[in-house]
Design an enzyme around this catalytic site. Structure first.
Site, mmCIF file in Angstrom:
data_model
loop_
_atom_site.group_PDB
_atom_site.id
_atom_site.type_symbol
_atom_site.label_atom_id
_atom_site.label_comp_id
_atom_site.label_asym_id
_atom_site.label_seq_id
_atom_site.Cartn_x
_atom_site.Cartn_y
_atom_site.Cartn_z
ATOM 1 C CG ASN A 53 15.240 4.558 10.782
ATOM 2 O OD1 ASN A 53 15.218 4.937 11.944
ATOM 3 N ND2 ASN A 53 14.885 5.328 9.779
ATOM 4 C CG HIS A 443 2.338 7.094 22.710
ATOM 5 N ND1 HIS A 443 1.828 7.720 21.587
ATOM 6 C CD2 HIS A 443 3.678 7.015 22.516
ATOM 7 C CE1 HIS A 443 2.807 8.002 20.751
ATOM 8 N NE2 HIS A 443 3.941 7.589 21.289
ATOM 9 C CE1 TYR A 476 12.874 13.197 16.291
ATOM 10 C CE2 TYR A 476 11.056 12.590 17.711
ATOM 11 C CZ TYR A 476 12.283 12.301 17.166
ATOM 12 O OH TYR A 476 12.910 11.129 17.487
ATOM 13 C CG HIS A 600 6.822 13.052 16.165
ATOM 14 N ND1 HIS A 600 6.258 13.380 17.378
ATOM 15 C CD2 HIS A 600 7.138 11.742 16.238
ATOM 16 C CE1 HIS A 600 6.258 12.316 18.164
ATOM 17 N NE2 HIS A 600 6.784 11.307 17.491
#
Length: 698
Positions: A53, A443, A476, A600
């Site tokens: 990250n 997206h 997720y 998520h």
């Protein structure tokens, strides 16, 4: 008639800076590595995630701030920071975080040793083990090493982004000690395992490992005959990895991105990591070459902890040090049928990953590819797994004559090369591959299947909060909706026409889409709740997302809070809103859950005067999502599915084990459990799937 809601202007102090908020998020990830109640190999995994990250944050966010500084940009952002002031604070906080990372690593290394897993220095090996490592170096490592000297005739070689290197400081026998030493670098091969398992000692069940860079250092003399190594020091350089594309001037976007990926190797230096005790001559040389300034991190341990992820996954005999394996249930609605379309003609279906299997999504596309009655399949792909059954099904559908259109997002950061490969494979199979609109990332997560039936064409749609990626669907939490609702199908057709053609913005029947109208639709929904609260009607907002950083969105939520709307936000990562401030956000709470799975899903709940509306979305409430991306927000109509989503939201709001609550000062604190029965939302979520199966059995 209720009074209109008053809008206010807010000061810099009413917001939390986006980048400083991100650091707090990564600190929560690090806390999972530090938590003794987390299984040991899972703690190792979280430590790796914290490291990767930070790498991405440095190569994108910090790189952007550094570029602003170089350009002389001094304007404050809406949170009150200049680039210079923000960079100074970021470096101070990330420096402390790195120290915590390596303190945690030392604790975990000791814990691993107690479990019989040891990282051993080369000098501590037995003669037999050393012989094995000598042979491994000779057979597998030495042939791929390339020492690169730096002198007047040989300029400094290219140092690749986020690759590990050894800086080698050398002298020749008889040289004057006052003269400058010789210098070379050696790249630690990234295509070899970072850690090597050593044969067990006699009468020992312990497993031992040697790091690749330590093995190379032990044999460094083999590459510099006639010279004496004075110091061998690992280092790593972080470069600006953000793509800078001239989309309008590009004749072929795919080729332009391929060129830009090559240029990424030459991105400007952002951060230099050096191992503690680095030779001062070598350090001065690197700092001068990279013009890195003070952005140097001294690392007290192995540089780049990403290898810990593979370690945590690659020990088959240590399952007792991991979470119990989760076996996703196949959605009950599709359990007893081979015909998805028959089910969806009768009812909508909601699937909750990873508790329910992503195979249902793959099977839906696979059935559409094989069904002679299906005329067309249209789909968006943002991040796809390495061996995608969905891509294979789309290719097969095109080869059998179906109209297959795929919107492939080539600019999905760090997945560009994989997406380029998929795009070429799909084009070769006969699919119509579209790379989206200039200046926008696609997206949205949506699949449209058009089928010829007795009463004419019928549309079947899948809308998701997560990517069409079977790997991440196991890691997720995401929600997907299958439906054949006519107004959703009609909106889906129009959305694909907008993405592939020249359609004008549409007056949507069901959807909200970015960048055209989603922001305005959300503002309208928030304002309606404020008007209802002012009129004494039931009002409330629950919104679950990854990040909240759009200033105007934060302002609208502040306005609604001042009007008396109770707002519960479940924001995993960045949050620029300050909750619980008297007179500003008294009615707003913000919590973040960091646990086994990556939270998520984007789910939005609006009370609507006692007739709740629920939406699934691909979009976070960030400037990029609302203004620079093609995003989708889809309503859920079925009362039973609405109830399921409400259960998911309420479970997150009652988590008192892994939830951290945001305080007005920007810090997060664990939810106070007290005498309350511990509730861990991700562990209890399986009950939602069980409830759904129980409900469907009647």
């Amino acid at each position: 008639m209720s009074k209109p809601v008053q809008e206010h202007s807010y000061t810099n102090s009413n917001y939390i800076n986006r980048d400083l908020s991100w650091i707090e998020f990564n600190r929560r990830v690090l806390e999972e590595a530090q938590d003794p109640s987390t299984p040991l190999l899972e703690r190792i995994k979280f430590l790796s995630i914290c490291s990767t990250n930070l790498d991405e944050f440095m190569s994108v966010r910090v790189a952007g701030i550094t570029d602003q500084l170089k350009a002389g940009y001094t304007k404050k952002d809406f949170t009150g920071y200049t680039p210079e002031g923000l960079l100074r604070r970021i470096m101070k906080r990330t420096g402390k975080m790195v120290q915590e990372q390596y303190k945690t690593l030392r604790e975990l290394t000791r814990a691993l040793a107690k479990e019989g897993l040891n990282f051993t220095a080369n000098g501590d090996l037995t003669p037999n083990q050393k012989k094995q490592m000598d042979q491994y170096f000779h057979d597998f490592v030495f042939p791929v090493l390339t020492p690169m000297a730096v002198d007047q005739s040989r300029p400094f070689p290219l140092v690749h982004n986020l690759n590990l290197y050894l800086a080698v400081t050398l002298r020749r026998e008889g040289d004057d000690p006052e003269e400058e030493p010789y210098f070379a670098i050696v790249q630690v091969p990234s295509n070899l395992p970072r850690y090597i398992k050593v044969h067990a000692r006699a009468n020992s069940v312990k497993q031992e490992f040697v790091l690749l860079e330590d093995l190379i250092e032990e044999h460094i003399q083999t590459m510099f005959a006639g010279y004496t190594p004075v110091a061998v020091d690992p280092f790593r350089l972080t470069r600006n990895a953000d793509l800078t594309l001239n989309e309008e001037g590009a004749e072929d976007l795919l080729e332009e991105i391929e060129k830009e990926l090559k240029r990424r190797r030459w991105g400007s230096p952002v951060r230099l990591e050096v191992q503690k005790g680095f030779h001062p001559y070598a350090l001065d040389l690197l700092k001068e070459e990279f013009e890195i300034g003070d952005n140097v991190f001294e690392i007290d341990g192995p540089i780049d902890l990403s290898y810990l992820m593979k370690l945590s996954l690659s020990l088959p005999d240590f399952d007792h040090l991991r979470y119990p394996k989760l076996e996703p249930a196949y959605p009950r609605e599709f359990d007893d049928t081979d015909d998805f379309f028959e089910v969806l003609r009768e009812k909508d279906v909601l699937v909750y990953h990873p508790y329910e299997s992503f195979d249902a999504v793959s099977d839906f596309v696979d059935q559409a590819a094989n069904d002679p009655a299906v005329m067309a399949i249209k789909m968006t792909l943002y991040r796809v797994s390495g061996n995608s059954s969905i891509v294979n099904a789309l290719a097969r559908a095109a080869e059998t004559g179906k109209q297959v259109t795929v919107i492939v997002e080539l600019k999905a950061r760090f997945d560009e090369e994989r997406n380029i490969a998929w795009a070429r494979q799909l084009e070769k199979a006969g699919c119509h591959v579209v790379y989206g609109l200039i200046g926008l990332k696609t997206h949205a997560k949506i699949t449209l299947v058009v089928r010829q039936e007795q009463n004419g064409l019928r549309r079947y749609v899948h809308v998701g909060t997560g990517n069409y990626n079977d790997n991440t669907a196991r890691l997720y939490t995401d929600v997907g909706l299958f439906t054949s609702q006519p107004i959703i199908g009609e909106d889906a057709s129009v959305l694909f026409n907008e993405m592939t053609g020249y359609s004008a913005p549409h007056d949507w029947q069901a959807f909200g889409t970015a960048p055209t109208d989603m922001k305005a639709k959300l503002f309208e929904l928030i304002a309606r709740e404020a008007e209802n609260a002012a009129a004494g009607k039931p009002a409330g907002i629950i919104a679950k997302m990854n990040s909240l950083s759009h200033q105007e969105m934060v302002d609208k939520l502040y306005d609604a809070s001042r009007a008396g709307v109770n707002i519960d936000l479940i924001v995993r990562g960045v949050c620029c809103l300050k909750p619980g401030v008297e007179g500003l956000s008294d009615h707003i709470t913000v919590r973040s859950i960091v646990d086994r799975f990556l939270e998520h899903s984007r789910i939005f709940y609006f009370e609507n005067g006692g007739e709740p509306q629920l939406w699934l979305s691909s979009a976070d409430w960030m400037t990029r999502n609302l203004t620079r991306r093609i995003e989708l927000m889809c309503p859920v109509f079925d009362p039973g599915l609405k109830e399921m989503l409400i259960q998911i939201l309420r479970l997150s709001l009652t988590d008192n084990v892994k939830a951290r609550v945001l305080k007005p000062n920007g810090q997060y604190a664990r939810e106070e459990g007290g005498t309350i029965t511990p509730l861990r939302s991700q562990f209890e979520a399986q009950d939602i799937v069980t409830w759904k199966r129980w409900r469907d059995s009647f």
